[in-house]
Design a protein around this motif. Sequence first.
Motif, PDB file in Angstrom:
ATOM      1  N   TYR A 143      40.638  38.941  30.625  1.00  0.00           N
ATOM      2  CA  TYR A 143      39.716  40.047  30.342  1.00  0.00           C
ATOM      3  C   TYR A 143      39.819  40.470  28.878  1.00  0.00           C
ATOM      4  O   TYR A 143      38.820  40.745  28.229  1.00  0.00           O
ATOM      5  CB  TYR A 143      40.009  41.257  31.221  1.00  0.00           C
ATOM      6  CG  TYR A 143      39.856  41.036  32.707  1.00  0.00           C
ATOM      7  CD1 TYR A 143      39.062  40.029  33.227  1.00  0.00           C
ATOM      8  CD2 TYR A 143      40.518  41.855  33.614  1.00  0.00           C
ATOM      9  CE1 TYR A 143      38.933  39.845  34.585  1.00  0.00           C
ATOM     10  CE2 TYR A 143      40.383  41.684  34.978  1.00  0.00           C
ATOM     11  CZ  TYR A 143      39.593  40.677  35.461  1.00  0.00           C
ATOM     12  OH  TYR A 143      39.460  40.506  36.799  1.00  0.00           O
ATOM     13  N   GLY A 144      41.051  40.541  28.377  1.00  0.00           N
ATOM     14  CA  GLY A 144      41.262  40.977  27.001  1.00  0.00           C
ATOM     15  C   GLY A 144      40.582  40.076  25.994  1.00  0.00           C
ATOM     16  O   GLY A 144      39.936  40.556  25.050  1.00  0.00           O
ATOM     17  N   TYR A 145      40.699  38.774  26.187  1.00  0.00           N
ATOM     18  CA  TYR A 145      40.075  37.861  25.232  1.00  0.00           C
ATOM     19  C   TYR A 145      38.556  37.818  25.372  1.00  0.00           C
ATOM     20  O   TYR A 145      37.851  37.609  24.387  1.00  0.00           O
ATOM     21  CB  TYR A 145      40.682  36.462  25.310  1.00  0.00           C
ATOM     22  CG  TYR A 145      41.921  36.366  24.465  1.00  0.00           C
ATOM     23  CD1 TYR A 145      41.827  36.329  23.081  1.00  0.00           C
ATOM     24  CD2 TYR A 145      43.181  36.351  25.035  1.00  0.00           C
ATOM     25  CE1 TYR A 145      42.967  36.265  22.285  1.00  0.00           C
ATOM     26  CE2 TYR A 145      44.323  36.287  24.250  1.00  0.00           C
ATOM     27  CZ  TYR A 145      44.203  36.241  22.876  1.00  0.00           C
ATOM     28  OH  TYR A 145      45.320  36.188  22.098  1.00  0.00           O
ATOM     29  N   ILE A 146      38.039  38.034  26.570  1.00  0.00           N
ATOM     30  CA  ILE A 146      36.573  38.122  26.712  1.00  0.00           C
ATOM     31  C   ILE A 146      36.061  39.366  25.989  1.00  0.00           C
ATOM     32  O   ILE A 146      35.065  39.298  25.254  1.00  0.00           O
ATOM     33  CB  ILE A 146      36.163  38.118  28.192  1.00  0.00           C
ATOM     34  CG1 ILE A 146      36.330  36.711  28.759  1.00  0.00           C
ATOM     35  CG2 ILE A 146      34.718  38.590  28.355  1.00  0.00           C
ATOM     36  CD1 ILE A 146      35.990  36.579  30.212  1.00  0.00           C
ATOM     37  N   ILE A 147      36.745  40.489  26.154  1.00  0.00           N
ATOM     38  CA  ILE A 147      36.343  41.710  25.449  1.00  0.00           C
ATOM     39  C   ILE A 147      36.450  41.498  23.948  1.00  0.00           C
ATOM     40  O   ILE A 147      35.546  41.864  23.188  1.00  0.00           O
ATOM     41  CB  ILE A 147      37.199  42.904  25.919  1.00  0.00           C
ATOM     42  CG1 ILE A 147      36.874  43.244  27.366  1.00  0.00           C
ATOM     43  CG2 ILE A 147      36.978  44.118  25.016  1.00  0.00           C
ATOM     44  CD1 ILE A 147      37.855  44.209  28.013  1.00  0.00           C
TER      45      ILE A 147
END
Length: 131
Positions: A118-122
Amino acid sequence: FASLLLALVIMNKLSKTNSKSLGIFIASLTIFGTIASLEISAFFHPEAALLMIGGTFSYTLIANRAKSIAYRIGEGAVFFGWLGLLIAWTHIAYNSFYDFRPDGLGLAVAYSMHPLFYGYIIKFFTHFSCS
């Protein structure tokens, strides 16, 4: 090779804004199309989503205000993604090596990667708001 050449021709014809929008659209389609073609439930974990929302919001409030809000959101998402991964691995190491069956351990490891995912997609999507 032909599709790469076509992409280069299209990129030269588009303005910078339209090129960026097209790139974000294609990246979104690639990411979410890949997820949709697999088992969607394997990519959603409510606890990880809550950690990311709370962590990213708090990091955005705490971080240096000289940076743009999009930059702070992206940095906070990656920071809390790694933190979530470490929290999950600590929990797995504490409980799992003796208690988990092999299929349960695999599920726990998969869930542990959700915050980082999730962090890298954001970060990916907020990165383009900064530049």
